[in-house]
Design a protein around this motif. Structure first.
Motif, PDB file in Angstrom:
ATOM      1  N   ALA A 207       0.828  -1.210   0.000  1.00 35.00           N
ATOM      2  CA  ALA A 207       0.000   0.000   0.000  1.00 35.00           C
ATOM      3  C   ALA A 207       0.860   1.256   0.000  1.00 35.00           C
ATOM      4  CB  ALA A 207      -0.922  -0.010   1.211  1.00 35.00           C
ATOM      5  N   ALA A 208       1.975   1.205   0.730  1.00 31.29           N
ATOM      6  CA  ALA A 208       2.870   2.364   0.767  1.00 31.29           C
ATOM      7  C   ALA A 208       3.515   2.611  -0.587  1.00 31.29           C
ATOM      8  CB  ALA A 208       3.945   2.143   1.835  1.00 31.29           C
ATOM      9  N   GLN A 209       3.871   1.543  -1.300  1.00 32.73           N
ATOM     10  CA  GLN A 209       4.445   1.695  -2.636  1.00 32.73           C
ATOM     11  C   GLN A 209       3.439   2.315  -3.590  1.00 32.73           C
ATOM     12  OE1 GLN A 209       5.844  -2.191  -3.701  1.00 32.73           O
ATOM     13  NE2 GLN A 209       7.742  -2.020  -2.516  1.00 32.73           N
ATOM     14  N   ILE A 210       2.195   1.924  -3.479  1.00 29.17           N
ATOM     15  CA  ILE A 210       1.154   2.514  -4.333  1.00 29.17           C
ATOM     16  C   ILE A 210       1.014   4.003  -4.059  1.00 29.17           C
ATOM     17  CG2 ILE A 210      -1.329   2.508  -4.820  1.00 29.17           C
ATOM     18  CD1 ILE A 210      -1.304  -0.488  -4.305  1.00 29.17           C
ATOM     19  N   ASP A 211       1.171   4.380  -2.801  1.00 28.32           N
ATOM     20  CA  ASP A 211       1.071   5.797  -2.437  1.00 28.32           C
ATOM     21  C   ASP A 211       2.346   6.571  -2.736  1.00 28.32           C
ATOM     22  OD1 ASP A 211      -1.486   5.416  -1.551  1.00 28.32           O
ATOM     23  OD2 ASP A 211      -0.918   5.086   0.543  1.00 28.32           O
ATOM     24  N   GLY A 212       3.382   5.892  -3.232  1.00 26.14           N
ATOM     25  CA  GLY A 212       4.611   6.571  -3.618  1.00 26.14           C
ATOM     26  C   GLY A 212       5.643   6.702  -2.517  1.00 26.14           C
ATOM     27  N   ALA A 213       5.502   5.963  -1.422  1.00 25.12           N
ATOM     28  CA  ALA A 213       6.472   6.035  -0.320  1.00 25.12           C
ATOM     29  C   ALA A 213       7.725   5.239  -0.669  1.00 25.12           C
ATOM     30  CB  ALA A 213       5.852   5.497   0.966  1.00 25.12           C
ATOM     31  N   GLY A 214       8.886   5.828  -0.433  1.00 22.68           N
ATOM     32  CA  GLY A 214      10.144   5.152  -0.699  1.00 22.68           C
ATOM     33  C   GLY A 214      10.579   4.283   0.469  1.00 22.68           C
ATOM     34  N   ARG A 215      11.802   3.745   0.373  1.00 16.61           N
ATOM     35  CA  ARG A 215      12.296   2.836   1.409  1.00 16.61           C
ATOM     36  C   ARG A 215      12.417   3.508   2.767  1.00 16.61           C
ATOM     37  NH1 ARG A 215      17.102  -1.057  -0.972  1.00 16.61           N
ATOM     38  NH2 ARG A 215      15.795  -2.305  -2.404  1.00 16.61           N
ATOM     39  N   TYR A 216      12.921   4.747   2.767  1.00 16.41           N
ATOM     40  CA  TYR A 216      13.133   5.420   4.042  1.00 16.41           C
ATOM     41  C   TYR A 216      11.814   5.723   4.735  1.00 16.41           C
ATOM     42  CZ  TYR A 216      17.950   5.941   2.490  1.00 16.41           C
ATOM     43  OH  TYR A 216      19.230   5.682   2.068  1.00 16.41           O
ATOM     44  N   ARG A 217      10.828   6.181   3.990  1.00 18.21           N
ATOM     45  CA  ARG A 217       9.525   6.456   4.585  1.00 18.21           C
ATOM     46  C   ARG A 217       8.857   5.170   5.045  1.00 18.21           C
ATOM     47  NH1 ARG A 217       5.713  10.564   1.556  1.00 18.21           N
ATOM     48  NH2 ARG A 217       4.704  10.284   3.578  1.00 18.21           N
ATOM     49  N   GLN A 218       9.028   4.095   4.306  1.00 18.81           N
ATOM     50  CA  GLN A 218       8.469   2.810   4.729  1.00 18.81           C
ATOM     51  C   GLN A 218       9.126   2.343   6.022  1.00 18.81           C
ATOM     52  OE1 GLN A 218       8.471  -0.184   1.637  1.00 18.81           O
ATOM     53  NE2 GLN A 218       7.902   1.308   0.062  1.00 18.81           N
ATOM     54  N   PHE A 219      10.437   2.569   6.137  1.00 19.21           N
ATOM     55  CA  PHE A 219      11.144   2.127   7.333  1.00 19.21           C
ATOM     56  C   PHE A 219      10.668   2.891   8.565  1.00 19.21           C
ATOM     57  CE2 PHE A 219      14.711   2.639  10.318  1.00 19.21           C
ATOM     58  CZ  PHE A 219      14.960   1.314  10.620  1.00 19.21           C
ATOM     59  N   PHE A 220      10.579   4.218   8.460  1.00 22.56           N
ATOM     60  CA  PHE A 220      10.245   5.037   9.623  1.00 22.56           C
ATOM     61  C   PHE A 220       8.751   5.061   9.932  1.00 22.56           C
ATOM     62  CE2 PHE A 220      14.404   6.883   8.524  1.00 22.56           C
ATOM     63  CZ  PHE A 220      15.012   6.845   9.776  1.00 22.56           C
ATOM     64  N   HIS A 221       7.902   4.837   8.937  1.00 17.56           N
ATOM     65  CA  HIS A 221       6.460   4.937   9.157  1.00 17.56           C
ATOM     66  C   HIS A 221       5.756   3.585   9.223  1.00 17.56           C
ATOM     67  CE1 HIS A 221       6.284   9.333   8.738  1.00 17.56           C
ATOM     68  NE2 HIS A 221       7.212   9.186   7.788  1.00 17.56           N
ATOM     69  N   ILE A 222       6.444   2.523   8.811  1.00 16.21           N
ATOM     70  CA  ILE A 222       5.820   1.194   8.872  1.00 16.21           C
ATOM     71  C   ILE A 222       6.650   0.250   9.735  1.00 16.21           C
ATOM     72  CG2 ILE A 222       5.113  -0.823   7.551  1.00 16.21           C
ATOM     73  CD1 ILE A 222       4.516   0.976   5.209  1.00 16.21           C
ATOM     74  N   THR A 223       7.918   0.069   9.365  1.00 14.24           N
ATOM     75  CA  THR A 223       8.737  -0.933  10.051  1.00 14.24           C
ATOM     76  C   THR A 223       8.953  -0.589  11.517  1.00 14.24           C
ATOM     77  OG1 THR A 223       9.895  -1.356   7.962  1.00 14.24           O
ATOM     78  CG2 THR A 223      10.898  -2.207   9.979  1.00 14.24           C
ATOM     79  N   LEU A 224       9.439   0.612  11.813  1.00 13.11           N
ATOM     80  CA  LEU A 224       9.719   0.974  13.194  1.00 13.11           C
ATOM     81  C   LEU A 224       8.481   0.917  14.095  1.00 13.11           C
ATOM     82  CD1 LEU A 224      12.382   3.837  13.172  1.00 13.11           C
ATOM     83  CD2 LEU A 224      12.626   1.475  13.915  1.00 13.11           C
ATOM     84  N   PRO A 225       7.336   1.488  13.680  1.00 12.09           N
ATOM     85  CA  PRO A 225       6.155   1.351  14.546  1.00 12.09           C
ATOM     86  C   PRO A 225       5.745  -0.099  14.789  1.00 12.09           C
ATOM     87  CG  PRO A 225       5.806   3.095  12.939  1.00 12.09           C
ATOM     88  CD  PRO A 225       7.067   2.388  12.540  1.00 12.09           C
TER      89      PRO A 225
END
Length: 315
Positions: A207-225
């Motif tokens: 879903a994040a890729q569809i919204d245009g989120a890159g690796r860094y945003r995925q890490f800080f907004h998905i993985t870390l939480p």
């Protein structure tokens, strides 16, 4: 001609019967206490009974021979006025905080990387986890030889280590202790983060890729939480391990220079097996238990970890 049979209606009473918990003896339901009895007996014999004995010894005078003599609060009053004890508690906290600050980011990054599908990932991960298989004593002896000021690496790289005696100053000795602990125990916490990262639902990243989120945003907004609960678990293990660090101090610095790396666990050892004051050593041990327990409980309550009910990471 085949006649269709109407489905039988299920009454509310029947539904209630289906939802009724299984009766005892049917083999279903929650296991009884008998399943936990062996572990409870083991824990009582090797944890609770020794702890009670330490509590009793903390109020006595005993040199290891003969019978202990009741001393009341003498050991506790001495500890309150002992500057080395206060300094050892402070050093224990410093080593613990430095260990958490250094190991946590490294463990998270390596754990998330190891959870991926990079080329040669499995081989590199296996090599990286080798220090975890070694004993603390073996690791300490190894690094003591490598960092020896006379024959080790520092003596050949004076441009980086100065006179080469890292154990001669407090900052250098503390740095060695933190480095060696990080080198050995980071793989354990990396393993925790690797398992947690693999449990993160992939649909979140899609879903994040569809919204245009890159690796860094995925890490800080998905993985870390999603790793929040694992961070709490890993940090508690680091805190308890840091407060009770003994082997590395004994082999690498022996509490020196002077008392600059004498933490509480090593001070307890000195009181018990060098001064033969087992009453004082028992009091120090109880202080360590109380400090580690209170810090761990505070972290659990403040992080909200105790309110988590789901077995899924991050839910």
């Amino acid at each position: 001609m085949t006649t269709a049979t109407a489905p039988t209606a299920v009454s509310e009473k029947g539904t209630g019967d289906l939802r009724r918990p299984a009766r005892p003896g049917t083999g279903a339901g929650r296991p009884g206490f008998a399943w936990a009895a062996p572990a409870a007996v083991f824990f009582a014999l090797f944890a609770l009974v020794p702890l009670l004995l330490v509590v009793v010894l903390s109020f006595t005078r005993w040199n290891g021979l003969g019978s202990p003599e009741f001393a009341g609060l003498e050991n506790w009053s001495k500890l309150l006025d002992d500057p080395v004890m206060v300094k050892s508690l402070w050093l224990s906290l410093v080593l613990t905080v430095l260990g958490v600050l250094v190991q946590t980011p490294i463990s998270i990054l390596l754990g998330v990387w190891a959870a991926g599908h990079q080329r040669n990932r499995a081989v590199l991960s296996a090599i990286y986890f080798v220090p975890l298989l070694l004993s603390i004593t073996a690791v300490s002896v190894l690094w003591r030889a490598v960092l020896d000021p006379n024959f080790g690496v520092p003596s050949q790289a004076t441009w980086l280590f100065g006179d080469g005696n890292l154990f001669g100053v407090q900052a250098g000795a503390l740095g060695v202790l933190v480095f060696v602990s990080t080198w050995q125990f980071t793989p354990l916490h990396t393993l925790l983060y690797q398992g947690a990262a693999r449990a993160v639902p992939q649909v979140l990243y899609q879903a994040a890729q569809i919204d245009g989120a890159g690796r860094y945003r995925q890490f800080f907004h998905i993985t870390l939480p999603q790793l929040r609960n694992t961070v709490v678990t890993s940090t508690i293990l680091m805190v308890v391990g840091g407060l009770t660090t003994f082997d590395t101090v004994l082999i690498l610095t022996q509490g020196g220079p002077g008392t600059d790396t004498t933490n509480s666990a090593f001070y307890m050892y000195q009181k018990a097996f060098k001064s033969f004051d087992f009453g004082m050593a028992s009091a120090i041990a109880l202080i360590l238990v109380l400090v580690a327990g209170l810090v761990s409980l505070a972290m659990v309550r403040l992080s909200g970890y105790d309110r988590m009910r789901s077995t899924m990471e991050g839910v």
